[in-house]
Design an enzyme around this catalytic site. Structure first.
Site, PDB file in Angstrom:
ATOM      1  N   SER A  67       0.587  -1.206   0.088  1.00  0.00           N
ATOM      2  CA  SER A  67      -0.057  -0.134  -0.079  1.00  0.00           C
ATOM      3  C   SER A  67       0.982   1.305  -0.072  1.00  0.00           C
ATOM      4  CB  SER A  67      -0.982   0.167   1.312  1.00  0.00           C
ATOM      5  OG  SER A  67      -1.660  -1.131   1.271  1.00  0.00           O
TER       6      SER A  67
HETATM    7  N1  SAH Z   1      -0.434  -5.204   4.049  1.00  0.00           N
HETATM    8  C1  SAH Z   1       0.120  -5.481   2.595  1.00  0.00           C
HETATM    9  C2  SAH Z   1      -1.000  -5.176   1.590  1.00  0.00           C
HETATM   10  C3  SAH Z   1      -1.024  -6.390   0.859  1.00  0.00           C
HETATM   11  S1  SAH Z   1      -1.873  -6.529  -0.762  1.00  0.00           S
HETATM   12  C4  SAH Z   1       1.551  -4.672   2.553  1.00  0.00           C
HETATM   13  O1  SAH Z   1       1.687  -3.811   3.159  1.00  0.00           O
HETATM   14  O2  SAH Z   1       2.410  -5.261   1.636  1.00  0.00           O
HETATM   15  C5  SAH Z   1      -3.309  -7.413   0.227  1.00  0.00           C
HETATM   16  C6  SAH Z   1      -3.034  -8.711   0.508  1.00  0.00           C
HETATM   17  O3  SAH Z   1      -4.141  -9.508   0.873  1.00  0.00           O
HETATM   18  C7  SAH Z   1      -2.260  -9.677  -0.727  1.00  0.00           C
HETATM   19  O4  SAH Z   1      -1.102 -10.064  -0.263  1.00  0.00           O
HETATM   20  C8  SAH Z   1      -3.525 -10.752  -0.609  1.00  0.00           C
HETATM   21  O5  SAH Z   1      -2.714 -12.002  -1.070  1.00  0.00           O
HETATM   22  C9  SAH Z   1      -3.826 -10.898   0.607  1.00  0.00           C
HETATM   23  N2  SAH Z   1      -4.990 -11.560   0.699  1.00  0.00           N
HETATM   24  C10 SAH Z   1      -6.100 -11.251  -0.257  1.00  0.00           C
HETATM   25  N3  SAH Z   1      -7.403 -12.174   0.272  1.00  0.00           N
HETATM   26  C11 SAH Z   1      -7.021 -12.585   1.634  1.00  0.00           C
HETATM   27  C12 SAH Z   1      -7.864 -13.310   2.311  1.00  0.00           C
HETATM   28  N4  SAH Z   1      -8.845 -13.798   2.322  1.00  0.00           N
HETATM   29  N5  SAH Z   1      -6.829 -13.702   3.491  1.00  0.00           N
HETATM   30  C13 SAH Z   1      -5.584 -13.463   3.723  1.00  0.00           C
HETATM   31  N6  SAH Z   1      -4.918 -12.809   2.643  1.00  0.00           N
HETATM   32  C14 SAH Z   1      -5.704 -12.185   1.673  1.00  0.00           C
END
Ligand code: SAH
Length: 211
Positions: A67
């Protein structure tokens, strides 16, 4: 997790905090200190490092993103953490938000759907000496019931509606910070109060979908 002030990324991190985060109204000292000291470039692929302190999201592979720095800071501030807090994060991704939470709280529990991303985040966090994070691979929309209740829950992927398991894993007084919506999304804070839940919308956002 402290870094020498003369490391070459220090000026970039200081500028990021001043121009993108303080300038937009974030003033929680613990959040600002975490954003100054945690090296965001270590959480992005080599090819993206030069852009790691820019004002936007970056690709971390597998169609996922880290993000925008401001959004990481805002979500952390909205969670109202204390040094004693136990926090659940849904969507570990790169582990950058996880590291920021770990700097502001006692313990962080973070769930990621994609095993490869969870493994990479785990090695980045271990290399930085972050030792108050517990990672798990699986569907984070179910929360982490064995460790509940939490003092805050952050969801870093957008859902159409609040996953029903999550509000129940908040202690009374705790907050769920979550982007909601499909074509357009808003960031919400949902607070568990003694008699029920209060929902406030904060700002329009753009996250990858919760799966
Ligand atoms: N907080 C992260 C943002 C990653 S984007 C950072 O700072 O890098 C969102 C993430 O959520 C992705 O890695 C995706 O694989 C994960 N995601 C999507 N659906 C999910 C679920 N149901 N349970 C766990 N993770 C999930």
């Amino acid at each position: 997790m402290t870094h020498r002030a003369d490391d070459p990324w220090s000026a970039a991190a200081e500028r990021m905090v001043a121009d993108q985060i303080v300038a937009r109204g974030i003033d929680d000292p613990a959040v600002l200190e975490a954003m100054r000291t945690i090296r965001r470039h270590l959480f992005v692929p080599e090819g993206e490092r030069a852009r790691a302190y820019e004002d936007g999201p970056l690709s971390i592979g597998r169609g996922q993103t880290i993000s925008q720095p401001y959004i990481v800071a805002l979500m952390t501030e909205l969670a109202r953490l204390a040094p004693t807090s136990r926090v659940l994060e849904v969507g570990t991704g790169s582990g950058y938000q996880t590291a920021v939470l770990a700097a502001c709280a006692r313990e962080v529990f973070s769930v990621e759907l994609v095993p490869e991303l969870s493994a990479r985040a785990g090695s980045t966090l271990a290399a930085l000496g972050v030792d108050n994070v517990h990672l798990r691979t699986g569907d984070g929309s179910l929360g982490w019931s064995e460790e509940a209740p939490f003092d805050a829950i952050l969801v870093t992927a957008a859902a159409a509606d609040v996953p029903p398991a999550l509000p129940d894993q908040l202690r009374v007084g705790a907050r769920l910070v979550i982007p909601l919506g499909t074509t357009s999304q808003d960031l919400y804070v949902i607070t568990r109060e003694p008699g029920g839940f209060r929902r406030q919308s904060v700002i329009p956002v753009r996250f990858v979908p919760l799966r």
